[in-house]
Design a protein around this motif. Structure first.
Motif, PDB file in Angstrom:
ATOM      1  N   UNK A   1      -0.642  -3.013   7.930  1.00 32.01           N
ATOM      2  CA  UNK A   1      -1.410  -3.112   6.689  1.00 32.01           C
ATOM      3  C   UNK A   1      -0.662  -3.864   5.609  1.00 32.01           C
ATOM      4  N   UNK A   2       0.652  -3.738   5.596  1.00 30.87           N
ATOM      5  CA  UNK A   2       1.455  -4.413   4.589  1.00 30.87           C
ATOM      6  C   UNK A   2       1.400  -5.934   4.764  1.00 30.87           C
ATOM      7  N   UNK A   3       1.359  -6.401   6.011  1.00 27.79           N
ATOM      8  CA  UNK A   3       1.191  -7.829   6.262  1.00 27.79           C
ATOM      9  C   UNK A   3      -0.176  -8.290   5.769  1.00 27.79           C
ATOM     10  N   UNK A   4      -1.185  -7.470   5.979  1.00 25.04           N
ATOM     11  CA  UNK A   4      -2.521  -7.779   5.467  1.00 25.04           C
ATOM     12  C   UNK A   4      -2.509  -7.831   3.938  1.00 25.04           C
ATOM     13  N   UNK A   5      -1.775  -6.900   3.319  1.00 19.44           N
ATOM     14  CA  UNK A   5      -1.640  -6.909   1.856  1.00 19.44           C
ATOM     15  C   UNK A   5      -1.023  -8.223   1.381  1.00 19.44           C
ATOM     16  N   UNK A   6       0.038  -8.656   2.045  1.00 19.53           N
ATOM     17  CA  UNK A   6       0.730  -9.882   1.648  1.00 19.53           C
ATOM     18  C   UNK A   6      -0.178 -11.103   1.827  1.00 19.53           C
TER      19      UNK A   6
ATOM     20  N   UNK B   1       0.830  -1.210   0.000  1.00 21.21           N
ATOM     21  CA  UNK B   1       0.000   0.000   0.000  1.00 21.21           C
ATOM     22  C   UNK B   1       0.865   1.262   0.000  1.00 21.21           C
ATOM     23  N   UNK B   2       0.460   2.203  -0.840  1.00 16.98           N
ATOM     24  CA  UNK B   2       1.148   3.485  -0.920  1.00 16.98           C
ATOM     25  C   UNK B   2       2.399   3.501  -1.776  1.00 16.98           C
ATOM     26  N   UNK B   3       2.787   2.386  -2.353  1.00 21.20           N
ATOM     27  CA  UNK B   3       3.980   2.325  -3.195  1.00 21.20           C
ATOM     28  C   UNK B   3       3.537   2.293  -4.653  1.00 21.20           C
ATOM     29  N   UNK B   4       4.207   3.072  -5.488  1.00 19.59           N
ATOM     30  CA  UNK B   4       3.838   3.126  -6.900  1.00 19.59           C
ATOM     31  C   UNK B   4       2.420   3.635  -7.052  1.00 19.59           C
ATOM     32  N   UNK B   5       1.615   2.913  -7.806  1.00 17.63           N
ATOM     33  CA  UNK B   5       0.226   3.320  -8.033  1.00 17.63           C
ATOM     34  C   UNK B   5      -0.748   2.624  -7.076  1.00 17.63           C
ATOM     35  N   UNK B   6      -0.222   1.970  -6.028  1.00 21.45           N
ATOM     36  CA  UNK B   6      -1.088   1.308  -5.055  1.00 21.45           C
ATOM     37  C   UNK B   6      -1.847   2.340  -4.236  1.00 21.45           C
ATOM     38  N   UNK B   7      -3.037   1.958  -3.826  1.00 18.32           N
ATOM     39  CA  UNK B   7      -3.822   2.825  -2.957  1.00 18.32           C
ATOM     40  C   UNK B   7      -3.309   2.700  -1.525  1.00 18.32           C
TER      41      UNK B   7
END
Length: 178
Positions: free
Chosen positions: A40-45, A26-32
């Protein structure tokens, strides 16, 4: 996900026939979204792994690979997902984040570090490796790439050679490490 180390990991798994996904947190490149300090990043993974498994339910094994912050998130995911059979952790930020959650570490894997890393101290990574190696029923390999900085700027061939040798060994049907 467009980092050259992440791209090289992706390509090596694809060449070996794995269903493979790379993504931005989240928040990297074009990610929301915005950076969430790992929560949140663990949730993303976890969501990304769920998606891959829903598309490829026939997969025989699951691996996780990550670089730097992604290595820390990958190791946390490893603790929550018993189907993960192996890991590749490149320059895990052991001097910046807490890795004590890896007790006990549920899977064998490899940790690769550059001895010239200016971001992640080799000593902190060695301490993590030493701690993990005391655990039973897993094997932790550790490669140190001479002269390599955090981004393995001039040592990508050596880095990926280490990854390939490890995967060759672990994917060999006669390998005792499972």
């Amino acid at each position: 996900m467009n980092n050259r180390i992440v791209m090289a990991l992706y390509q090596t798994f694809v060449k070996r026939g794995f269903a493979t996904l790379r993504f931005n947190f989240r928040g990297v490149g074009k990610s929301q979204g915005v950076f969430d300090n790992g929560v949140g990043e663990l949730s993303d993974a976890a969501s990304a792994l769920d998606w891959v498994q829903s598309i490829h339910p026939e997969a025989q094994s699951t691996w996780i690979a990550g670089f730097s912050f992604g290595a820390w998130i990958g190791m946390q995911l490893l603790m929550r997902r018993p189907e993960i059979r192996g890991f590749i952790s490149i320059a895990p930020p052991a001097n910046m984040y807490d890795f004590t959650f890896l007790a006990p570490c549920p899977s064998s894997g490899i940790i690769i570090q550059g001895d010239g890393d200016e971001v992640v101290t080799p000593g902190a990574v060695q301490k993590l490796v030493d701690k993990l190696r005391t655990q039973k029923h897993i094997t932790i390999h550790h490669d140190t790439i001479p002269r390599a900085n955090h981004f393995f700027e001039h040592e990508m061939v050596d880095l990926m050679g280490s990854v390939d040798r490890y995967l060759d060994m672990r994917l060999d049907p006669n390998c005792p490490i499972r």
